[in-house]
Design an enzyme around this catalytic site. Structure first.
Site, PDB file in Angstrom:
ATOM      1  N   HIS A 563       0.709  -1.225  -0.125  1.00 29.78           N
ATOM      2  CA  HIS A 563      -0.052   0.074   0.253  1.00 29.78           C
ATOM      3  C   HIS A 563       0.995   1.318   0.019  1.00 29.78           C
ATOM      4  O   HIS A 563       2.294   0.931   0.130  1.00 29.78           O
ATOM      5  CB  HIS A 563      -0.905  -0.239   1.265  1.00 29.78           C
ATOM      6  CG  HIS A 563       0.138   0.292   2.524  1.00 29.78           C
ATOM      7  ND1 HIS A 563       0.559  -1.351   3.296  1.00 29.78           N
ATOM      8  CD2 HIS A 563       0.170   1.306   3.665  1.00 29.78           C
ATOM      9  CE1 HIS A 563       1.282  -1.035   4.366  1.00 29.78           C
ATOM     10  NE2 HIS A 563       1.099   0.814   4.530  1.00 29.78           N
ATOM     11  N   ASP A 565       1.171   4.985   1.199  1.00 30.03           N
ATOM     12  CA  ASP A 565       0.904   5.916   3.040  1.00 30.03           C
ATOM     13  C   ASP A 565      -0.642   7.092   2.567  1.00 30.03           C
ATOM     14  O   ASP A 565      -0.988   7.250   3.969  1.00 30.03           O
ATOM     15  CB  ASP A 565       1.604   5.975   3.698  1.00 30.03           C
ATOM     16  CG  ASP A 565       2.485   4.693   4.752  1.00 30.03           C
ATOM     17  OD1 ASP A 565       1.455   4.531   4.513  1.00 30.03           O
ATOM     18  OD2 ASP A 565       3.273   5.257   5.322  1.00 30.03           O
ATOM     19  N   HIS A 633       5.030   0.057  -0.638  1.00 30.27           N
ATOM     20  CA  HIS A 633       5.138  -0.916   1.356  1.00 30.27           C
ATOM     21  C   HIS A 633       4.613  -2.006   1.561  1.00 30.27           C
ATOM     22  O   HIS A 633       3.351  -1.393   1.441  1.00 30.27           O
ATOM     23  CB  HIS A 633       6.323  -0.861   1.831  1.00 30.27           C
ATOM     24  CG  HIS A 633       5.358   0.652   2.961  1.00 30.27           C
ATOM     25  ND1 HIS A 633       5.060   1.501   1.768  1.00 30.27           N
ATOM     26  CD2 HIS A 633       5.089   0.800   4.047  1.00 30.27           C
ATOM     27  CE1 HIS A 633       4.184   2.759   3.065  1.00 30.27           C
ATOM     28  NE2 HIS A 633       3.538   1.884   3.872  1.00 30.27           N
ATOM     29  N   ARG A 643       6.318  -9.693  16.254  1.00 29.24           N
ATOM     30  CA  ARG A 643       7.470  -8.802  15.814  1.00 29.24           C
ATOM     31  C   ARG A 643       7.117  -7.343  16.180  1.00 29.24           C
ATOM     32  O   ARG A 643       5.386  -6.936  16.364  1.00 29.24           O
ATOM     33  CB  ARG A 643       6.957  -8.729  14.117  1.00 29.24           C
ATOM     34  CG  ARG A 643       7.792  -7.424  13.077  1.00 29.24           C
ATOM     35  CD  ARG A 643       7.285  -7.647  12.078  1.00 29.24           C
ATOM     36  NE  ARG A 643       7.998  -6.646  10.912  1.00 29.24           N
ATOM     37  CZ  ARG A 643       7.707  -6.187  10.947  1.00 29.24           C
ATOM     38  NH1 ARG A 643       5.881  -5.658  11.215  1.00 29.24           N
ATOM     39  NH2 ARG A 643       7.969  -5.158   9.900  1.00 29.24           N
TER      40      ARG A 643
END
Length: 750
Positions: A563, A565, A633, A643
């Site tokens: 996508h 931002d 990204h 994570r």
């Protein structure tokens, strides 16, 4: 026929406007009818004089009267314009040349004007602001300047609570005002200050009803949801119509043009103002609520379903789809309701369950106005000349009604509404170093750097996430928003500050979250050569993604889809910079906290199968990049482990800065508390009772499309939960769940 029609129009003019003395006089009321305006100006002036003389009671009386006079003035303007538009439209045309559309237009315009002149004279209004000072007074009132005087006057007479509410109301419109921020901190630290009773003194009925409806939704009181949101819709449409009517005022921009150009200029100026009304009305206590109007129908569709009124639920879904035709949640719900109702698509059924009339008219008008403005912007932009009398590209001014107030020299822009932490040392001192440049990452305006945090700091932030992160935070409680093989949890600065104020969280760990995000901003400024104070935080999120125990080792999906931002990534590769994308985001950064997991690499990619570069997370490593289409990204699947990272978005537009940081400064420095100033008990129970909304973890809805999606509008990624901090001083602070992020999240599983 044309001559007869023109003669009739002349008769109308000569009979109707007998108050005019010469052909050159404008169509307006006499100067001596400006009494109401003079009264407003005089009252405000007397209030300022009382303030200067330290006559505090008189100051309060005159400033409060000023606010009431101004509200009455605007209400009368709205009444006259609305009444006259209606009358002019309903009257039978007197001209006998129906094919002369230009003459018909002017007949209606003159009838409208005649009515306005009479109404304004009756109400003693002067819409041209004949008293020159009135215009500046109006501007100051719209900027909430009277509350600047009132906050100190109330404090001087010993009314601390009114002083706090006045300061708060002023700050909602002027959030960067350094003096008022200092005053607010001072007031709220005084003995007897009751923050739970602080009010926005300019709150509108549609706002209060929206918040009550949201509170009922969180309590699953669906009858109350319906009652409040239906009333909120009524008052919202009324407020928007009033806003639009107030856009039809005086216009004095640009040189004198001929008749047609003057009319077109004034109309365009007014139309641009009207197009800003939805944005102006979408602010709730200083924070803009994305997709404000459509969200009402989202609440209603689910609430109607819950109380057994499936027909109304269906109509609410159909109405929401007017605004967002491709919303997958609404399309699913529509199919579900159709099946429940046994709809087969017949013409009578389609009429019975059509979108609601008020929204159909609204969307059609909005679409037409946008098309017209697009035509103006496209065609007149190309006609710019050096002759100001012909430069229509400049004449069609791009105005913004209802903006949060002009930036003045006394505002502390560099403060950014954020807390500049002591731990934010220079980056050179921390030995921050680039490990991957644009060359290695195969793209413009992107980098990876190490040294933003050490192992102890990373451990502290992971512990903070363990203690306070909420499953599904920012995704309306859905713990697996992107992939069924992982769970997502997050913590906003707003929620963290609430928990610090309650004594639940360690203050130093929340301080560290601010510190490390400050470092990220500082490095973004250094790397991209941006001036200090130019970059504002837009949103900060401490997030963790955890692989489920049954996650397959050979997964091929992504933890987070590819996508951009600040724009909506389309299937054909285009990226549309429009709502509901966060178009104001200019830069992004992710600071990683650990590497003890499998998978989870950050990727720059055109799509899932076209990866340009990947970055392996580790403690203190940051990826930074510009937020547009040039840097699409995503995140590879987390196959095993947990994570964690601090995700940060930045903007160059101060209106979209992260307001929670202003509150964080007060709480972490001990200047303020979000909850009642009651002394805490040993186990913190007293403070916990003062927080009106639960901070519980929501459980994930069972898989399968067996019922309508309960989540609020979910067209975008990184949706945030606004906690009580966004309205920490209202009667019953609220927890408002809403969309925050990217439109390509429509592909998530329901």
């Amino acid at each position: 026929m044309a001559k007869r029609g023109f003669r009739t129009l002349v008769i109308l003019l000569s009979v109707g406007f007998v108050i005019l003395k010469t052909d050159e006089e404008p169509l307006t009321v006499q100067a001596d009818d400006a009494v109401r305006e003079e009264s407003l100006v005089n009252t405000y002036t007397q209030g300022k004089q009382a303030y200067a003389k330290e006559q505090w009671t008189s100051c309060i009386e005159h400033m409060e009267n000023t606010l009431q006079l101004f509200k009455r003035h605007r209400a009368q303007l709205v009444h006259c314009r609305s009444k006259c538009h209606q009358e002019a439209s309903n009257q039978t045309p007197m001209l006998v040349s129906p094919n002369d559309h230009q003459l018909s237009f002017y007949e209606k315009t003159i009838r409208d004007t005649l009515c306005l002149v009479k109404c304004q004279r009756k109400e003693k209004l002067d819409t041209r602001d004949a008293v020159a000072a009135a215009r500046s007074v109006h501007t100051e009132i719209l900027d909430r300047k009277p509350y600047d005087y009132l906050q100190l006057c109330y404090y001087k007479v010993g009314d601390l609570q009114s002083a706090i509410s006045s300061a708060y109301t002023f700050l909602l419109q002027n959030p960067d005002h350094a003096v008022m921020k200092s005053n607010f901190r001072f007031y709220t630290s005084r003995e007897g200050a009751q923050l739970q009773h602080i009010r926005n003194l300019e709150a509108q009925p549609y706002q209060e009803l929206f918040l009550k409806g949201n509170d009922a939704y969180n309590k699953k009181d669906y009858d109350e949801v319906v009652t409040n949101f239906e009333q909120a819709l009524h008052f919202y449409y009324k407020a928007e119509e009033e806003c639009r009517l107030l856009c039809e005022g005086h216009f004095e921009k640009g040189p004198t043009l001929d008749l047609t150009m003057t009319i077109a200029n004034h109309f365009t100026y007014s139309l641009r103002c009207k197009q800003q009304c939805p944005k102006k009305l979408s602010y709730l206590y200083g924070e803009q609520y994305d997709d404000y109007l459509p969200s009402h129908y989202h609440y209603l569709q689910y609430a109607y379903y819950q109380i057994g009124q499936v027909e109304k639920a269906y109509r609410a879904v159909s109405t929401h789809l007017l605004f967002h035709p491709n919303n997958e949640v609404m399309l699913h719900n529509k199919d579900y309701y159709s099946a429940r109702l046994g709809l087969t698509g017949g013409h009578q059924q389609l009429e019975m369950f059509a979108p609601r009339e008020e929204a159909v008219s609204y969307v059609q008008r909005d679409t037409d106005e946008k098309l017209l403005l697009a035509f103006i912007d496209t065609n007149f932009h190309s006609l710019k000349t050096k002759d100001p009398n012909q430069d229509l590209g400049y004449q069609f001014e791009d105005i913004e009604s209802g903006q949060s107030g002009p930036m003045g020299p006394d505002r502390d822009r560099a403060d950014n509404g954020a807390f500049q932490s002591k731990a934010s040392k220079t980056l050179h001192q921390r030995n921050v170093s680039i490990i991957m440049s644009e060359t290695e990452l195969e793209g413009k305006n992107r980098f990876a750097a190490d040294g933003l945090g050490d192992s102890n700091e990373c451990d502290q932030l992971i512990q903070l996430a363990t203690e306070a992160a909420v499953h599904g935070d920012g995704y309306n409680g859905r713990t697996s928003p992107h992939t069924k093989f992982e769970t997502f949890e997050g913590l906003t600065i707003g929620r963290a500050v609430v928990l610090v104020s309650l004594g639940i969280l360690n203050k130093s760990r929340v301080q560290l979250l601010l510190d490390i995000s400050d470092r990220g901003r500082n490095y973004i400024e250094e790397y991209f050569g941006l001036d200090k104070g130019q970059v504002y935080f837009s949103y900060t999120h401490l997030v963790c993604r955890t692989a489920r125990a049954d996650s397959p080792a050979n997964r091929s999906d992504l933890s987070h889809p590819v996508h951009a931002d600040n724009c909506i990534l389309m299937k054909d590769g285009r990226c549309r910079k429009e709502k509901p994308a966060y178009t104001w985001r200019d830069y992004s950064a992710i600071i990683y906290l650990n590497d003890d997991f499998d998978g989870g690499e950050f990727i720059f990619a055109k799509d899932k199968d076209n990866i340009q570069a990947s970055v392996r997370p580790k403690c203190g490593r940051m990826v930074g990049f510009s937020a547009g289409q040039e840097n699409t990204h995503g995140v590879k699947a987390v196959r095993k482990g947990r994570r964690c990272a601090v995700a940060i978005w930045f903007t160059l537009d101060h209106k979209h800065r992260e307001r929670e940081r202003f509150l964080a400064a007060q709480v972490l420095l001990g200047h303020s508390s979000i909850v009642n100033n009651t002394k805490s008990t040993s186990d913190g129970q007293e403070e916990a009772k003062s927080l009106p909304n639960k901070l519980t973890v929501k459980t994930e809805r069972s898989p399968g499309k067996v019922a309508p999606d309960r989540s609020l509008p979910s067209e975008t990624d990184h949706r945030r939960t606004v906690t009580a901090t966004d309205d920490f001083v209202t009667n019953n602070a609220f927890q408002l769940e809403r969309s925050r992020g990217y439109a390509d999240d429509e592909h998530v599983e329901l």
